[in-house]
Design an enzyme around this catalytic site. Structure first.
Site, PDB file in Angstrom:
ATOM      1  N   SER A 172     -67.012   6.020  -9.561  1.00 44.71           N
ATOM      2  CA  SER A 172     -67.134   4.549  -9.882  1.00 44.71           C
ATOM      3  C   SER A 172     -65.449   4.536 -10.687  1.00 44.71           C
ATOM      4  O   SER A 172     -65.659   5.004 -11.343  1.00 44.71           O
ATOM      5  CB  SER A 172     -68.534   3.701  -9.725  1.00 44.71           C
ATOM      6  OG  SER A 172     -68.317   3.159 -11.333  1.00 44.71           O
ATOM      7  N   ASP A 173     -65.146   3.113 -10.253  1.00 39.03           N
ATOM      8  CA  ASP A 173     -64.160   2.801 -11.079  1.00 39.03           C
ATOM      9  C   ASP A 173     -65.034   1.220 -12.078  1.00 39.03           C
ATOM     10  O   ASP A 173     -65.997   1.665 -11.539  1.00 39.03           O
ATOM     11  CB  ASP A 173     -63.579   1.366 -10.039  1.00 39.03           C
ATOM     12  CG  ASP A 173     -62.307   1.201 -10.689  1.00 39.03           C
ATOM     13  OD1 ASP A 173     -61.773   1.088 -12.005  1.00 39.03           O
ATOM     14  OD2 ASP A 173     -61.195   0.668 -10.657  1.00 39.03           O
ATOM     15  N   SER A 174     -64.303   1.037 -13.087  1.00 35.88           N
ATOM     16  CA  SER A 174     -65.619   0.447 -13.680  1.00 35.88           C
ATOM     17  C   SER A 174     -66.269  -0.903 -13.295  1.00 35.88           C
ATOM     18  O   SER A 174     -65.873  -2.143 -12.343  1.00 35.88           O
ATOM     19  CB  SER A 174     -63.837  -0.061 -14.924  1.00 35.88           C
ATOM     20  OG  SER A 174     -64.021   1.288 -14.879  1.00 35.88           O
ATOM     21  N   ASN A 175     -67.458  -0.189 -13.682  1.00 30.68           N
ATOM     22  CA  ASN A 175     -68.022  -1.963 -13.295  1.00 30.68           C
ATOM     23  C   ASN A 175     -68.642  -1.776 -12.021  1.00 30.68           C
ATOM     24  O   ASN A 175     -69.331  -2.989 -11.120  1.00 30.68           O
ATOM     25  CB  ASN A 175     -68.301  -2.729 -14.124  1.00 30.68           C
ATOM     26  CG  ASN A 175     -69.093  -3.434 -14.324  1.00 30.68           C
ATOM     27  OD1 ASN A 175     -69.974  -3.200 -15.038  1.00 30.68           O
ATOM     28  ND2 ASN A 175     -69.432  -4.627 -14.275  1.00 30.68           N
TER      29      ASN A 175
END
Length: 231
Positions: A172-175
């Protein structure tokens, strides 16, 4: 480019954030092969063009250079990688926010037809995977046709892994995983978001602390499943 990555990693070069910790591994969150046709996006400097063909050629050559090394040097190896790329952002990400609204990259839904997938949004990623041999892909912050990218079985399982033969890791990208609950309102909880992500074949959650407890900090990668490990 792969040789430079290994050199910096061996030197313990710190990353550009408060902790100044070195990179945890030999994977890179690049290249960006999204299509950029509106400069208001704000990330045009990260991409080579507005053209799916050229972005695909760039992505494939970038992948080959970073992972395998240049063929005209002693460091080239077609079996052992210098590093691993992470193609980003899969898919439909070319909007940061809409001023005056609550629509941002972590909440908007990209409505994409089969034609636009085939014509615009898939070619660069497909070429980078099939011709370049990319071993990493990042799922995007947005939703695609009503489903957050990191939980999108059609994008990740059916298209990327089954149809294109991708055999690497998806992060995933951050968060992004937490935002399925926090901003997309797609799940009833953050642990539920983890479950749908895993089912869609997302392997890694790039996690920024959201008060869930466990072993995370602002510079770690974390699974909420650690909350359920017996004492």
């Amino acid at each position: 480019i792969g040789l430079e990555l290994r050199a910096l990693w061996l030197e313990g070069m710190g990353e550009d954030h408060t902790s100044n910790l070195p990179h945890l591994g030999l994977n890179c969150w690049s290249p960006t092969v999204n299509i950029g046709r509106d400069p208001r996006w704000g990330r045009m400097y990260e991409i080579p063009s507005e053209d799916p063909l050229w972005n695909g050629i760039y992505g494939a050559e970038y992948t080959f250079g970073l992972q395998n090394g240049s063929m005209d040097t002693e460091y080239y190896d077609d079996k052992y990688y210098l590093g691993v790329v992470t193609l980003k952002h899969f898919d439909g990400y070319n909007l940061e926010d809409i001023p005056g609204t609550n629509i941002t990259r972590v909440s908007f839904n990209a409505e994409i037809s089969d034609y636009m997938f085939a014509d615009t949004y898939w070619p660069a990623f497909k070429r980078s995977v099939q011709s370049g041999g990319a071993k990493g892909v990042m799922c995007s912050c947005n939703s695609v046709n009503g489903i957050p990218s990191c939980a999108n079985d059609f994008l990740l399982n059916k298209t990327l892994r089954q149809d294109w033969g991708f055999d690497g890791y998806i992060t995933s990208d951050s968060n992004n995983v937490a935002n399925m609950y926090l901003t997309h309102n797609y799940t009833n909880s953050i642990p539920d978001a983890v479950i749908v992500s895993l089912k869609a074949s997302t392997d890694i959650d790039s996690y920024l602390s959201t008060g869930m407890g466990g072993i995370s900090d602002d510079y770690g990668t974390y699974s909420p499943y650690t909350n359920y490990i017996p004492n």
